[in-house]
Design a protein around this motif. Structure first.
Motif, PDB file in Angstrom:
ATOM      1  N   ASN A  52       0.396  -0.982  -0.067  1.00 40.67           N
ATOM      2  CA  ASN A  52      -0.238  -0.062   0.229  1.00 40.67           C
ATOM      3  C   ASN A  52       1.259   1.496  -0.255  1.00 40.67           C
ATOM      4  N   LYS A  53       2.216   1.139   0.859  1.00 42.25           N
ATOM      5  CA  LYS A  53       3.324   2.456   0.342  1.00 42.25           C
ATOM      6  C   LYS A  53       3.873   2.486  -0.643  1.00 42.25           C
ATOM      7  N   LEU A  54       3.537   2.652  -1.310  1.00 43.25           N
ATOM      8  CA  LEU A  54       4.081   2.627  -3.059  1.00 43.25           C
ATOM      9  C   LEU A  54       5.394   3.684  -3.658  1.00 43.25           C
ATOM     10  N   VAL A  55       6.760   3.364  -3.640  1.00 46.41           N
ATOM     11  CA  VAL A  55       7.365   4.076  -4.029  1.00 46.41           C
ATOM     12  C   VAL A  55       8.534   3.567  -4.492  1.00 46.41           C
ATOM     13  N   GLY A  56       7.830   4.633  -6.254  1.00 44.49           N
ATOM     14  CA  GLY A  56       8.917   3.952  -7.240  1.00 44.49           C
ATOM     15  C   GLY A  56       9.852   5.547  -8.604  1.00 44.49           C
ATOM     16  N   THR A  57      10.136   5.199  -8.974  1.00 46.52           N
ATOM     17  CA  THR A  57      10.897   6.369 -10.170  1.00 46.52           C
ATOM     18  C   THR A  57       9.943   6.899 -11.099  1.00 46.52           C
ATOM     19  N   GLY A  58       8.611   6.541 -11.372  1.00 48.86           N
ATOM     20  CA  GLY A  58       8.167   6.775 -11.816  1.00 48.86           C
ATOM     21  C   GLY A  58       7.337   8.288 -12.352  1.00 48.86           C
ATOM     22  N   PRO A  59       6.546   7.914 -13.505  1.00 46.03           N
ATOM     23  CA  PRO A  59       5.887   9.696 -14.283  1.00 46.03           C
ATOM     24  C   PRO A  59       5.162  10.349 -12.998  1.00 46.03           C
ATOM     25  N   PHE A  60       4.494   9.802 -11.655  1.00 39.14           N
ATOM     26  CA  PHE A  60       3.320   9.597 -11.170  1.00 39.14           C
ATOM     27  C   PHE A  60       3.679   9.301  -9.506  1.00 39.14           C
ATOM     28  N   ILE A  61       3.371   9.943  -8.907  1.00 39.72           N
ATOM     29  CA  ILE A  61       3.513   9.309  -7.877  1.00 39.72           C
ATOM     30  C   ILE A  61       1.810   9.130  -6.720  1.00 39.72           C
ATOM     31  N   LEU A  62       2.616   8.622  -5.725  1.00 41.08           N
ATOM     32  CA  LEU A  62       0.761   8.210  -5.530  1.00 41.08           C
ATOM     33  C   LEU A  62       0.265   9.195  -3.826  1.00 41.08           C
ATOM     34  N   ASP A  63      -0.901  10.067  -4.365  1.00 33.36           N
ATOM     35  CA  ASP A  63      -1.504  10.815  -3.825  1.00 33.36           C
ATOM     36  C   ASP A  63      -2.147  10.389  -2.799  1.00 33.36           C
ATOM     37  N   ARG A  64      -3.138   9.689  -3.081  1.00 31.82           N
ATOM     38  CA  ARG A  64      -4.136   8.699  -2.140  1.00 31.82           C
ATOM     39  C   ARG A  64      -4.653   7.971  -2.637  1.00 31.82           C
ATOM     40  N   TRP A  65      -5.402   6.678  -1.896  1.00 31.75           N
ATOM     41  CA  TRP A  65      -6.015   5.184  -2.893  1.00 31.75           C
ATOM     42  C   TRP A  65      -7.027   5.111  -1.333  1.00 31.75           C
ATOM     43  N   THR A  66      -7.987   4.691  -2.067  1.00 34.12           N
ATOM     44  CA  THR A  66      -9.240   4.134  -1.148  1.00 34.12           C
ATOM     45  C   THR A  66      -9.344   3.299  -2.395  1.00 34.12           C
ATOM     46  N   VAL A  67      -9.866   2.347  -1.446  1.00 33.27           N
ATOM     47  CA  VAL A  67      -9.398   0.902  -2.167  1.00 33.27           C
ATOM     48  C   VAL A  67     -11.256   0.877  -2.588  1.00 33.27           C
ATOM     49  N   ASN A  68     -11.523  -0.092  -3.941  1.00 32.54           N
ATOM     50  CA  ASN A  68     -12.530   0.096  -4.757  1.00 32.54           C
ATOM     51  C   ASN A  68     -13.420   1.901  -5.077  1.00 32.54           C
ATOM     52  N   GLN A  69     -12.525   2.433  -4.432  1.00 32.13           N
ATOM     53  CA  GLN A  69     -13.271   3.576  -4.791  1.00 32.13           C
ATOM     54  C   GLN A  69     -12.575   4.512  -5.659  1.00 32.13           C
ATOM     55  N   GLU A  70     -11.169   5.021  -5.236  1.00 25.68           N
ATOM     56  CA  GLU A  70      -9.982   5.725  -6.225  1.00 25.68           C
ATOM     57  C   GLU A  70      -8.707   5.358  -5.869  1.00 25.68           C
ATOM     58  N   LEU A  71      -7.759   5.615  -6.899  1.00 28.35           N
ATOM     59  CA  LEU A  71      -6.398   5.581  -6.700  1.00 28.35           C
ATOM     60  C   LEU A  71      -6.260   7.008  -7.704  1.00 28.35           C
ATOM     61  N   VAL A  72      -5.628   8.254  -6.909  1.00 31.14           N
ATOM     62  CA  VAL A  72      -5.352   9.476  -7.339  1.00 31.14           C
ATOM     63  C   VAL A  72      -3.286   9.834  -7.166  1.00 31.14           C
ATOM     64  N   ALA A  73      -3.325   9.796  -8.696  1.00 28.28           N
ATOM     65  CA  ALA A  73      -1.332   9.910  -8.719  1.00 28.28           C
ATOM     66  C   ALA A  73      -1.021  10.843  -9.103  1.00 28.28           C
ATOM     67  N   THR A  74      -0.023  11.708  -8.577  1.00 27.90           N
ATOM     68  CA  THR A  74       0.336  13.293  -9.133  1.00 27.90           C
ATOM     69  C   THR A  74       1.521  13.516  -9.953  1.00 27.90           C
ATOM     70  N   LYS A  75       1.170  14.659 -10.567  1.00 23.89           N
ATOM     71  CA  LYS A  75       2.318  14.602 -11.381  1.00 23.89           C
ATOM     72  C   LYS A  75       4.079  14.900 -10.740  1.00 23.89           C
ATOM     73  N   ASN A  76       4.992  13.533 -11.694  1.00 26.42           N
ATOM     74  CA  ASN A  76       6.418  13.990 -10.482  1.00 26.42           C
ATOM     75  C   ASN A  76       7.508  14.979 -10.964  1.00 26.42           C
ATOM     76  N   PRO A  77       7.575  16.232 -10.249  1.00 26.87           N
ATOM     77  CA  PRO A  77       8.003  16.755 -10.788  1.00 26.87           C
ATOM     78  C   PRO A  77       9.682  16.648 -10.632  1.00 26.87           C
ATOM     79  N   ASN A  78      10.236  15.668 -10.391  1.00 28.21           N
ATOM     80  CA  ASN A  78      11.621  15.039 -10.600  1.00 28.21           C
ATOM     81  C   ASN A  78      11.270  13.998 -11.615  1.00 28.21           C
ATOM     82  N   TYR A  79      10.484  13.879 -12.143  1.00 29.54           N
ATOM     83  CA  TYR A  79      10.809  12.552 -13.073  1.00 29.54           C
ATOM     84  C   TYR A  79      11.995  12.732 -13.884  1.00 29.54           C
ATOM     85  N   TRP A  80      12.973  12.113 -14.533  1.00 32.46           N
ATOM     86  CA  TRP A  80      14.339  11.052 -15.514  1.00 32.46           C
ATOM     87  C   TRP A  80      14.214  12.031 -16.858  1.00 32.46           C
TER      88      TRP A  80
END
Length: 296
Positions: free
Chosen positions: A218-246
């Motif tokens: 549940n505590k997701l840490v990657g190098t991807g283009p977006f960063i996990l903002d919040r996740w409510t299971v069976n409702q929504e997963l919101v990800a915001t722009k990674n300002p430091n994407y490579w």
């Protein structure tokens, strides 16, 4: 980027047809553009061409209708991701390799992936300066630990499926801060494809890799283009722009283009199509083409 538009029945048809290709939408919104979409530069200045108008514009939000929720979470070595889970994973994580537009596997997060003469040893070179979403640095030891986790050779993780994928791996070792050496039990020409594994084999940050099963899921840490903002299971997963994407596109524009993406699980395909047509979601994925055919 494909956006929802109000208008004629024809526009609704177009939107419905687009869903068949929607699995690639986030990649287009997140990843590099291999095509020179602007054409040659004439230096004219004032005139705007159709190619110029088609260039992506940074900013905006997107709501994406998924077929299903990934209830087991995203502890990637232990996860069993279906299509919806893969879509979310590729938003938050990068793989070491990925196919290019010609269907050939290429280094992606890795700087290079090179075999020895008989394909029993692969050298993976890791670029410097790439950060995870928690600010920690990607290095060879962390890549080696991630790969060992997939192979079932890292104590903190217990993979169920990938352990069989990597049965032919003999050892995975970080030989210096930017180099990982993978030795195999027999020649393995297709090894770079397995480093991709249909976007399932993402690199996790140390805090996620070493976490408890619950936190890893549940505590997701990657190098991807977006960063996990919040996740409510069976409702929504919101990800915001990674300002430091490579990654940047060919024009030097920082990626991703989108500011935010919201994934909404809608299990019933008819409800998902209705949500698309009514504007509750902007795009969707479906494996059920019969429902689409009924709307055309």
């Amino acid at each position: 980027m494909v956006q929802r538009r109000a208008g004629s029945p024809a526009s609704a048809v177009i939107r419905l047809l687009v869903v068949l290709l929607s699995i690639s939408l986030v990649a287009a919104a997140c990843g590099g553009d291999d095509d020179d979409s602007g054409g040659s530069d004439s230096g004219g200045g004032a005139n705007t061409t159709a190619a110029d108008d088609s260039k992506p514009v940074s900013g905006g939000e997107l709501t994406y209708g998924l077929e299903a929720e990934t209830n087991g979470g995203y502890c990637l070595p232990e996860a069993q991701l279906a299509i919806s889970g893969i879509q979310v994973a590729r938003t938050l994580y990068d793989t070491l390799t990925a196919p290019d537009e010609d269907g050939k596997i290429q280094p992606y997060l890795a700087k290079s992936v090179e075999p020895n003469a008989d394909y029993t040893e692969w050298t993976i070179t890791i670029p410097e300066g790439i950060k995870f979403s928690d600010g920690t640095t990607l290095d060879a030891q962390l890549v080696a630990d991630n790969l060992n986790a997939y192979a079932g050779k890292y104590p903190a993780r217990k993979p169920q499926l990938f352990i069989f994928v990597f049965l032919d791996v003999d050892s995975i070792t970080a030989t210096n801060p930017t180099t990982v050496v993978v030795k195999t039990k027999r020649p393995w020409v297709g090894f770079p494809w397995f480093l991709w594994s249909s976007s399932r084999l993402g690199m996790m940050g140390r805090s996620q890799l070493d976490a408890s099963s619950t936190d890893c899921a549940n505590k997701l840490v990657g190098t991807g283009p977006f960063i996990l903002d919040r996740w409510t299971v069976n409702q929504e997963l919101v990800a915001t722009k990674n300002p430091n994407y490579w990654m940047k596109d060919t024009d030097g524009t920082q990626l991703p283009y989108l500011d935010k993406i919201t994934y909404t699980p809608i299990n019933e395909v008819a409800q998902r199509v209705n949500a698309l047509e009514s504007g509750q979601i902007d795009i969707m994925h479906t494996s059920d083409t019969e429902q689409l055919a009924k709307r055309l």
